[in-house]
Scaffold this motif. Structure first.
Motif, mmCIF file in Angstrom:
data_model
loop_
_atom_site.group_PDB
_atom_site.id
_atom_site.type_symbol
_atom_site.label_atom_id
_atom_site.label_comp_id
_atom_site.label_asym_id
_atom_site.label_seq_id
_atom_site.Cartn_x
_atom_site.Cartn_y
_atom_site.Cartn_z
ATOM 1 N N LEU A 146 -2.940 7.195 -2.562
ATOM 2 C CA LEU A 146 -2.603 6.291 -3.677
ATOM 3 C C LEU A 146 -1.111 5.983 -3.669
ATOM 4 O O LEU A 146 -0.694 4.821 -3.756
ATOM 5 N N ALA A 147 -0.287 7.044 -3.562
ATOM 6 C CA ALA A 147 1.168 6.844 -3.607
ATOM 7 C C ALA A 147 1.626 5.991 -2.432
ATOM 8 O O ALA A 147 2.515 5.142 -2.572
ATOM 9 N N THR A 148 1.006 6.181 -1.273
ATOM 10 C CA THR A 148 1.390 5.408 -0.085
ATOM 11 C C THR A 148 1.105 3.921 -0.308
ATOM 12 O O THR A 148 1.895 3.060 0.061
ATOM 13 N N HIS A 149 -0.026 3.629 -0.927
ATOM 14 C CA HIS A 149 -0.322 2.212 -1.193
ATOM 15 C C HIS A 149 0.585 1.665 -2.294
ATOM 16 O O HIS A 149 1.111 0.564 -2.182
ATOM 17 N N GLU A 189 5.083 -2.095 5.551
ATOM 18 C CA GLU A 189 4.402 -1.170 6.469
ATOM 19 C C GLU A 189 5.371 -0.470 7.425
ATOM 20 O O GLU A 189 5.233 0.715 7.692
ATOM 21 N N GLY A 190 6.370 -1.219 7.909
ATOM 22 C CA GLY A 190 7.305 -0.655 8.884
ATOM 23 C C GLY A 190 8.024 0.551 8.306
ATOM 24 O O GLY A 190 8.108 1.616 8.937
ATOM 25 N N VAL A 191 8.537 0.401 7.095
ATOM 26 C CA VAL A 191 9.278 1.489 6.441
ATOM 27 C C VAL A 191 8.350 2.692 6.224
ATOM 28 O O VAL A 191 8.710 3.840 6.503
ATOM 29 N N VAL A 192 7.130 2.403 5.750
ATOM 30 C CA VAL A 192 6.223 3.516 5.455
ATOM 31 C C VAL A 192 5.813 4.245 6.737
ATOM 32 O O VAL A 192 5.734 5.472 6.768
ATOM 33 N N ASN A 240 -6.089 1.109 10.016
ATOM 34 C CA ASN A 240 -5.622 0.016 9.162
ATOM 35 C C ASN A 240 -5.328 0.497 7.745
ATOM 36 O O ASN A 240 -5.476 -0.251 6.781
ATOM 37 N N ASP A 241 -4.963 1.766 7.610
ATOM 38 C CA ASP A 241 -4.732 2.297 6.282
ATOM 39 C C ASP A 241 -3.672 3.406 6.346
ATOM 40 O O ASP A 241 -3.954 4.528 6.781
ATOM 41 N N LEU A 242 -2.454 3.079 5.911
ATOM 42 C CA LEU A 242 -1.378 4.062 5.993
ATOM 43 C C LEU A 242 -1.584 5.220 5.018
ATOM 44 O O LEU A 242 -1.024 6.297 5.206
ATOM 45 N N GLY A 243 -2.387 5.016 3.987
ATOM 46 C CA GLY A 243 -2.716 6.100 3.060
ATOM 47 C C GLY A 243 -3.485 7.193 3.794
ATOM 48 O O GLY A 243 -3.184 8.384 3.668
ATOM 49 N N ILE A 244 -4.476 6.783 4.577
ATOM 50 C CA ILE A 244 -5.274 7.737 5.358
ATOM 51 C C ILE A 244 -4.367 8.431 6.384
ATOM 52 O O ILE A 244 -4.427 9.643 6.576
ATOM 53 N N VAL A 245 -3.497 7.638 7.015
ATOM 54 C CA VAL A 245 -2.600 8.179 8.044
ATOM 55 C C VAL A 245 -1.663 9.225 7.430
ATOM 56 O O VAL A 245 -1.493 10.316 7.976
ATOM 57 N N ALA A 246 -1.069 8.900 6.277
ATOM 58 C CA ALA A 246 -0.126 9.824 5.637
ATOM 59 C C ALA A 246 -0.825 11.137 5.280
ATOM 60 O O ALA A 246 -0.300 12.222 5.544
ATOM 61 N N ALA A 247 -2.024 11.028 4.705
ATOM 62 C CA ALA A 247 -2.737 12.243 4.294
ATOM 63 C C ALA A 247 -3.082 13.091 5.518
ATOM 64 O O ALA A 247 -2.942 14.323 5.480
ATOM 65 N N ALA A 248 -3.496 12.450 6.616
ATOM 66 C CA ALA A 248 -3.839 13.206 7.832
ATOM 67 C C ALA A 248 -2.600 13.901 8.376
ATOM 68 O O ALA A 248 -2.637 15.090 8.709
ATOM 69 N N ALA A 249 -1.470 13.173 8.427
ATOM 70 C CA ALA A 249 -0.235 13.752 8.972
ATOM 71 C C ALA A 249 0.199 14.950 8.130
ATOM 72 O O ALA A 249 0.649 15.962 8.654
ATOM 73 N N ASP A 278 10.555 -14.079 4.391
ATOM 74 C CA ASP A 278 11.534 -13.267 5.110
ATOM 75 C C ASP A 278 10.985 -11.849 5.221
ATOM 76 O O ASP A 278 10.998 -11.094 4.240
ATOM 77 N N PRO A 279 10.463 -11.472 6.389
ATOM 78 C CA PRO A 279 9.836 -10.150 6.500
ATOM 79 C C PRO A 279 10.826 -9.009 6.273
ATOM 80 O O PRO A 279 10.425 -7.908 5.912
ATOM 81 N N GLU A 280 12.125 -9.282 6.479
ATOM 82 C CA GLU A 280 13.093 -8.197 6.282
ATOM 83 C C GLU A 280 13.256 -7.836 4.815
ATOM 84 O O GLU A 280 13.284 -6.670 4.445
#
Ligand SMILES: Nc1ncnc2c1ncn2[C@@H]1O[C@H](COP(=O)(O)OP(=O)(O)OP(=O)(O)O)[C@@H](O)[C@H]1O
Length: 568
Positions: free
Chosen positions: A41-44, A176-179, A202-211, A466-468
Motif C-alpha cells: 500500500l505504502a509503495t503505491h 517508478e524509477g525513484v521507487v 508490473n507491481d512495485l508493491g509486490i516487489v518491495a514486499a518480496a525484497a 516532463d518525466p523528470e
C-alpha cells in the motif's frame, strides 16, 4: 501498523527537496519503516496510486466529490472552497488551510492529537476502497461519508496528502524509477534484480514486499501471472532505419497494423483482454474472446497483438472505429456485428506455466506459431503477423510498400535476438511509417465554445509531459479540426475532469485525456510554462488508448524544435 502521519511527514520532506538522490533516500526510509503487510500500500501511495495501475481499478473520486467531503467535514461552503483553490492553485494546500481553521475553532490542536487515534495507512486505503466500490443508490453519500471520516480524523498535513491522493496526484515527483532505486537501497538488493522483478510482476508493491521478506531469493522467485497484465513493449521511430538494419545484420520485418493493442490472457477456457493502457476490455469484445477460445491451443498463455477493425472485404477501417469497440460497454453484441475485428498476433510472453520474455524473439515466435491454429476460412479473424527475417534493404522497402498498399501503417523492424522488454521503448523494435509529424498531448484546460457551440467545450489547452518532474507543461491551445460529433464526445469526456471552478468560461482540466495534434511549427514562447508554443495546432484524433504519462515529452518537443532549425 504504520501511521499515515509518518507517510505524510515523508511526503512533506520530499516536497522540499529537489535532488533525486535525497528523494530516493527518503523513500527508502519510508519503505524500511513500513510493516511488510502494509508495504504494497505504502509503495503505491508514494507513487500517487491507491490501487496498482495494472489492476484497472478506478478510484473514481472527482473534484466535486472531494469538495463536498471537505465542505461536510469543515462546515465551509463549496463556493468558498472553490475560491480558496483558485488562490492556492492546489487542493492539498486548500485542505491543509481548511483543516487548520477547523482545528483552531474546534479544540486545541494538541488535545486533538492526543484524543484522536492515529490513522493508519491501511485505514486510509480501506476508506478509499469502500468509497471506490460504492455504486447505485446512495453511493454518493457513502463515498462522501468515507472521505469525510478521513478528514475528520486527520491532521491538516495528513488532509493535504489525503486530498491529493484522492485525486491520485501527490505532486512530490516520485515515480517508478525513484521507487525502484529506493527498494534496492532499502533492502540492499541489486537494482537489476528489482528491475527484472518489476518487469514480470508490473507491481512495485509486490516487489518491495518480496525484497523486504527474503531479499534476492524472493525477487528471483517472482514471475508472470495470468490476469495480471504486464506492460507493453513499445517501439521508436528511427532517424535512419537502413543503418539500424545494417547494424542488426538481419531484422525481423512485420506489417504494422493500425488498430488497437491488445494483451490476451488465456487460462483454460477463461480469456481476459487488456488494452494498451492495461484496462480490462474483455466485456467490450466478446467476439475477440470467442476467436481466442477457438484458435489458441494452449492451456495457458499471454499473447500480444493488434486488433484491427475491418470492412466487409477485410480492409482495415480507420483507427477511430476500433477504439469505439474498445470503449463500448453497452449493446456490445449489436455493435460487434457492425464492426468486425481481426486479430493479428505478433508476440507471446507466457506459455503453459513458462515465462518466455527472456527468450529471443525468434524463439518466442516459434512458440506463438505452435499455439495458434487458423483454418483458411478463419484466417480473416485471426492470424500470426507474417514475419520476414532479412538484411536486404530492397526487400524491406518492398514489404513496406505492400503494407501501405494493403491499407496498413507501415512496418515494424525488430531485432530477432531481442528479449521482450515490458514497458520499454528502444532500438529492438523500430517503426517505419510515412512521416507526418504529430504530437500526442494532454488536455489540461478548456474553454466553452461560442454561438452554436456555446454548450460544448470548444477549445483545449494541451500540454506535453516532463518525466523528470512528472508535470504537464502547456504548449498550446487547439480549437480547429474538430467536427461537432468530436466536440460532443470530448465535452462528455472532459466534463467530469474539471478542476477548481470556472473563471470567464475557462477552466482547468485534470490531465487524463490525450489528443493527437498536428501543427505547422514549434516556436519558442514565454506564454507557456513549457517555453514552447505550437503554431497552427490542429486536432487529429483522440488517443484514448494512451495514458497521460505516455504523451510526448518536453524533451521531444525540444528535439523537434531543434530539427526545424536544422532544416532552415
Ligand atoms: N507487428 C507489430 N508489432 C508490434 N506492434 C505493432 C505491430 N503492428 C501494429 N503494432 C502497433 O504499433 C505500436 C508500436 O508503435 P509505438 O509503440 O510507437 O506506439 P505508438 O506510440 O502508439 O505509435 P503509433 O502512434 O505510431 O502507433 C504498438 O503499440 C502496436 O499497437
Amino acid at each position: 501498523m504504520t501511521s499515515f502521519r509518518e507517510f505524510a511527514e515523508i511526503c512533506q520532506a520530499i516536497e522540499k527537496i529537489s535532488s533525486t538522490i535525497e528523494t530516493t533516500n527518503k523513500v527508502a526510509d519510508l519503505l524500511k519503516n513500513v510493516d511488510v503487510e502494509e508495504l504494497p500500500l505504502a509503495t503505491h501511495f508514494i507513487m500517487s496510486e491507491v490501487f496498482p495501475a495494472w489492476s484497472g481499478k478506478q478510484l473514481g473520486i472527482g473534484t466535486s466529490l472531494l469538495y463536498s467531503s471537505l465542505s461536510k467535514a469543515s462546515g465551509m461552503s463549496i463556493r468558498s472552497i472553490e475560491s480558496l483553490i483558485r488562490t492556492t492553485g492546489d487542493i492539498g494546500e486548500t485542505a491543509l488551510l481548511i483543516l487548520k481553521e477547523k482545528r483552531k475553532n474546534q479544540v486545541t490542536f494538541s488535545s486533538f492529537l492526543e484524543e484522536q487515534p492515529e490513522l493508519s495507512i491501511t485505514e486510509v486505503y480501506q476508506r478509499f476502497k469502500t468509497a471506490s466500490e460504492a455504486s447505485g443508490k446512495g453511493s454518493q453519500e457513502l463515498k462522501i461519508k468515507n472521505l469525510q471520516f478521513l478528514f475528520n480524523s486527520s491532521t491538516p498535513r495528513e488532509a493535504k496528502y489525503i486530498s491529493r491522493l484522492a485525486l491520485e496526484e501527490l505532486r512530490i515527483g516520485v515515480g517508478e524509477g525513484v521507487v525502484r532505486d529506493a527498494i534496492a537501497r532499502a533492502f540492499s538488493v541489486p537494482a537489476d534484480k528489482v528491475e527484472h522483478a518489476f518487469m514480470v510482476t508490473n507491481d512495485l508493491g509486490i516487489v518491495a514486499a518480496a525484497a523486504k521478506k527474503d531479499g534476492i531469493e524472493a525477487l528471483e522467485s517472482l514471475g508472470i501471472e495470468i490476469n495480471r497484465p504486464i506492460k507493453m513493449m513499445l517501439s521508436q521511430i528511427s532517424p535512419d532505419i537502413d543503418a539500424d538494419i545494417r547494424e542488426m545484420k538481419e531484422a525481423a520485418i512485420e506489417w504494422k497494423f493500425d488498430g488497437a493493442r491488445v494483451q490476451i490472457h488465456k487460462s483454460g477456457n477463461s480469456v481476459t483482454l487488456f488494452s494498451r493502457k492495461l484496462e480490462n476490455v474483455t466485456n467490450s469484445l466478446p467476439d475477440l474472446v470467442g476467436i481466442v477460445r477457438k484458435h489458441v491451443k494452449a492451456e495457458s498463455a499471454i499473447l500480444d497483438g493488434e486488433a484491427v477493425a475491418v470492412d466487409e472485404n477485410g480492409k482495415p477501417r480507420a483507427f477511430q472505429e476500433i477504439l469505439k469497440r474498445f470503449r463500448r460497454k453497452y449493446d456490445v453484441e449489436e455493435k460487434a456485428l457492425g464492426i468486425p475485428i481481426q486479430l493479428n498476433l505478433f508476440d507471446i510472453m507466457y506459455l503453459n506455466g513458462k515465462t518466455l520474455i527472456d527468450l529471443p524473439l525468434v524463439e518466442r515466435r516459434k512458440a506463438l506459431e505452435s499455439c495458434v491454429e487458423s483454418s483458411v476460412e478463419d484466417s480473416k479473424s485471426i492470424s500470426v503477423d507474417e514475419q520476414v527475417i532479412t538484411g536486404d534493404l530492397e526487400l524491406v522497402e518492398k514489404i513496406y510498400r505492400e503494407a501501405l498498399n494493403a491499407g496498413h501503417e507501415g512496418v515494424m523492424v525488430k531485432n530477432p535476438n531481442s528479449t521482450y522488454s515490458p514497458g520499454k521503448r528502444g532500438k529492438n523494435w523500430l517503426k517505419k511509417k510515412p512521416l507526418m509529424e504529430t504530437l500526442d498531448l494532454v488536455v489540461v484546460g478548456a474553454e466553452w465554445g461560442y454561438g452554436r457551440r456555446a454548450n460544448l467545450i470548444g477549445s483545449y489547452s494541451v500540454a506535453c509531459y516532463d518525466p523528470e518532474t512528472m508535470r504537464f507543461m502547456q504548449v498550446g491551445k487547439v480549437g480547429t479540426g474538430l467536427t461537432d460529433e468530436q466536440l460532443k464526445e470530448l465535452t462528455e469526456m472532459l466534463s467530469g475532469l474539471m478542476e477548481g471552478g470556472e473563471a470567464g468560461g475557462v477552466f482547468a482540466i485534470r490531465p487524463k485525456v490525450v489528443l493527437e495534434i498536428a501543427f505547422e511549427e514549434i516556436q519558442k514562447s514565454p506564454n507557456y510554462d513549457s517555453g514552447f508554443a505550437l503554431r497552427f495546432p490542429r486536432f487529429i484524433r483522440i488517443r484514448d488508448d494512451k495514458a497521460p504519462e505516455e504523451a510526448d515529452t518536453i524533451q521531444r518537443i525540444g528535439r523537434v524544435y531543434g530539427q526545424q532549425l536544422k532544416r532552415l
